[in-house]
Design a protein around this motif. Sequence first.
Motif, mmCIF file in Angstrom:
data_model
loop_
_atom_site.group_PDB
_atom_site.id
_atom_site.type_symbol
_atom_site.label_atom_id
_atom_site.label_comp_id
_atom_site.label_asym_id
_atom_site.label_seq_id
_atom_site.Cartn_x
_atom_site.Cartn_y
_atom_site.Cartn_z
ATOM 1 N N LEU A 177 -7.933 -101.714 37.421
ATOM 2 C CA LEU A 177 -6.775 -102.566 37.188
ATOM 3 C C LEU A 177 -7.213 -103.753 36.327
ATOM 4 O O LEU A 177 -8.067 -104.542 36.746
ATOM 5 C CB LEU A 177 -6.200 -103.057 38.515
ATOM 6 C CG LEU A 177 -4.760 -103.569 38.477
ATOM 7 C CD1 LEU A 177 -3.801 -102.411 38.196
ATOM 8 C CD2 LEU A 177 -4.405 -104.236 39.788
ATOM 9 N N PRO A 178 -6.636 -103.929 35.125
ATOM 10 C CA PRO A 178 -7.055 -105.042 34.266
ATOM 11 C C PRO A 178 -6.802 -106.414 34.890
ATOM 12 O O PRO A 178 -7.626 -107.319 34.759
ATOM 13 C CB PRO A 178 -6.223 -104.848 33.005
ATOM 14 C CG PRO A 178 -5.904 -103.381 32.985
ATOM 15 C CD PRO A 178 -5.749 -102.983 34.427
ATOM 16 N N PRO A 229 -11.920 -106.448 36.687
ATOM 17 C CA PRO A 229 -12.887 -106.890 35.678
ATOM 18 C C PRO A 229 -13.563 -108.219 35.996
ATOM 19 O O PRO A 229 -13.256 -108.884 36.996
ATOM 20 C CB PRO A 229 -12.019 -107.018 34.422
ATOM 21 C CG PRO A 229 -10.678 -107.418 34.953
ATOM 22 C CD PRO A 229 -10.531 -106.698 36.265
ATOM 23 N N GLU A 230 -14.444 -108.610 35.115
ATOM 24 C CA GLU A 230 -15.091 -109.914 35.165
ATOM 25 C C GLU A 230 -14.063 -111.007 34.887
ATOM 26 O O GLU A 230 -13.132 -110.828 34.098
ATOM 27 C CB GLU A 230 -16.206 -109.973 34.121
ATOM 28 C CG GLU A 230 -16.978 -111.291 34.089
ATOM 29 C CD GLU A 230 -18.040 -111.326 32.998
ATOM 30 O OE1 GLU A 230 -18.905 -112.209 33.067
ATOM 31 O OE2 GLU A 230 -17.991 -110.472 32.080
ATOM 32 N N SER A 400 -15.319 -101.814 33.775
ATOM 33 C CA SER A 400 -13.956 -102.305 33.942
ATOM 34 C C SER A 400 -13.739 -103.571 33.123
ATOM 35 O O SER A 400 -14.467 -104.557 33.283
ATOM 36 C CB SER A 400 -13.694 -102.588 35.426
ATOM 37 O OG SER A 400 -12.480 -103.283 35.603
ATOM 38 N N ASN A 401 -12.723 -103.563 32.266
ATOM 39 C CA ASN A 401 -12.409 -104.701 31.407
ATOM 40 C C ASN A 401 -10.962 -105.135 31.648
ATOM 41 O O ASN A 401 -10.141 -104.358 32.140
ATOM 42 C CB ASN A 401 -12.594 -104.303 29.940
ATOM 43 C CG ASN A 401 -12.678 -105.489 29.001
ATOM 44 O OD1 ASN A 401 -12.748 -106.647 29.443
ATOM 45 N ND2 ASN A 401 -12.668 -105.224 27.708
ATOM 46 N N ALA A 466 -1.089 -105.077 32.592
ATOM 47 C CA ALA A 466 -2.253 -105.505 33.375
ATOM 48 C C ALA A 466 -2.185 -105.036 34.821
ATOM 49 O O ALA A 466 -3.214 -105.004 35.510
ATOM 50 C CB ALA A 466 -2.370 -107.026 33.336
ATOM 51 N N LEU A 467 -1.000 -104.677 35.290
ATOM 52 C CA LEU A 467 -0.833 -104.207 36.671
ATOM 53 C C LEU A 467 -0.586 -102.703 36.732
ATOM 54 O O LEU A 467 -0.086 -102.192 37.738
ATOM 55 C CB LEU A 467 0.321 -104.959 37.338
ATOM 56 C CG LEU A 467 0.053 -106.448 37.606
ATOM 57 C CD1 LEU A 467 1.303 -107.133 38.098
ATOM 58 C CD2 LEU A 467 -1.091 -106.628 38.592
ATOM 59 N N THR A 468 -0.948 -101.994 35.681
ATOM 60 C CA THR A 468 -0.852 -100.532 35.651
ATOM 61 C C THR A 468 -2.248 -99.945 35.835
ATOM 62 O O THR A 468 -3.115 -100.163 34.985
ATOM 63 C CB THR A 468 -0.258 -100.046 34.327
ATOM 64 O OG1 THR A 468 1.065 -100.584 34.168
ATOM 65 C CG2 THR A 468 -0.195 -98.522 34.288
ATOM 66 N N PRO A 469 -2.514 -99.215 36.909
ATOM 67 C CA PRO A 469 -3.863 -98.672 37.134
ATOM 68 C C PRO A 469 -4.237 -97.604 36.111
ATOM 69 O O PRO A 469 -3.400 -96.806 35.694
ATOM 70 C CB PRO A 469 -3.787 -98.066 38.545
ATOM 71 C CG PRO A 469 -2.572 -98.660 39.163
ATOM 72 C CD PRO A 469 -1.620 -98.925 38.046
#
Length: 474
Positions: A177-178, A229-230, A400-401, A466-469
């Motif tokens: 998940l972004p 992500p970070e 993951s980004n 951003a909330l789309t897996p």
Amino acid sequence: MDPADAFVNLYDELKKVPGDTLSDWSLLARVRTIKEAVRKEVRTTGFLSGEWISDSPDDATSFGVLLGLDLALLDANSDTSHLNSRALDYLQVRLEMNGRLNEETGGILLPRRTSPFRPNVDAEEIDDFFQLLRIPPYVSANLQISRVSAVRDLPLSDRRGPFDELPSKRPLKIAQLPLLADAADLRWESDHPGGRFYTVAPDSARLDERIAKALNVLDKSGAVLAVLPEGCLDDSLLERWRELLRATPRPDESSLTWLLLGTGPVTGAGPPPAGRRPPNRAVLVHRNGWIEPMLTQDKMSGFCFTVGKQKEYEVELGGVKRDELISHDSLITVLESRAGRFAVQVCEDFTRPARRHHLISVGITHLLVPVLAAPMWKKGWQAEAGQVLTVHLGAKAAVSNGLAITRFYKETKSGMCGPFEIEYPATTLLTAVGPSHRPDDYLTTDDMVKEYRNPDARRQQALEDALTPRLADW
């Protein structure tokens, strides 16, 4: 004599012997006879008699003993033990309780759970002969291994390939998940106009409003492991996640078990920083939210934000080169699970050969890599680092980004009327995975690396994207 400690002592003596000499010794009839005799004795009695220990421990006889110990100690691992052999049950208990097979010797002895994906089969060094993994003291001094209890462990997939005897070979359903939707989700700060350092942290108020939605879509994803992500975590967001997890029972249809909540300046979980600098810390939690985080891992190597990168990323840091202001704790944390041996590396650490060497020494099977970077691709640094780890260790990597740097990237193509640009949704999940068995040829990037992006990104606003897996069988 304790067979695990005997293995460590013999291994350390024989490590200086060249691999081709060990290959020659392995073909000797007396070495094969010793190997079988030691295997039977240790499997039957649970111990190694002192008569096997030679006054010259770097000879062929000692190598035969070491080969026999390696086979016998398969019974000290619940994944490979024989049902009718109980003599080494005490070593299984020791492994469960202490996280290692050896007791009186330095370093760590563990079952090996990976093997390289190189096509050559010739044994080039001592480790190529054994199914046990010897972690030297200089690595284990900065290593913390935690064994996951059955009630907190990942559920095992029923999917098996023709060579998937071990649980760590089975694919895991993961969801990336972004969470970070655009540049406004991050706060970049420099120490002073002529200073040397910068920090980056999430805008907590903006991200706090997304966490409930994020958990909902992850529960519905079908994944057992979620990866963020970070740059999307701090102490207040970590507490918000944990409160939500405790207050929201996992739906019956959900398989979500572990969540890597991203990274950031977290001090409320994990060891306190040794100095004044904040950590850039990854936190892995269980879905139930009540237990303490299962793993924390600090970023060891800071990213140097050059003037060129500031322009490329459109980040304002005063137009001077700056280093990331973080603590540099060298502790490596590892989770020993029935599904594999898990570790985390944060962004820059993934590219550093010295950090990679320690992961290979530990023999991890699964590596989670949260990053804050430009869009990823198959020829980028994340793919290159993942391939090295996959080929030389046999591990899987998942990078993951977020979307804070950019949601789309442009590629120039040639056409009838000249060059033109095509815009693509950014890859936010990149995996590196090898085949289920040793390959007969050299693996290529296409064999190992897969990119995952949101195909609906163009039709969505940034927050929905951003909330789309992004889902993968890993």
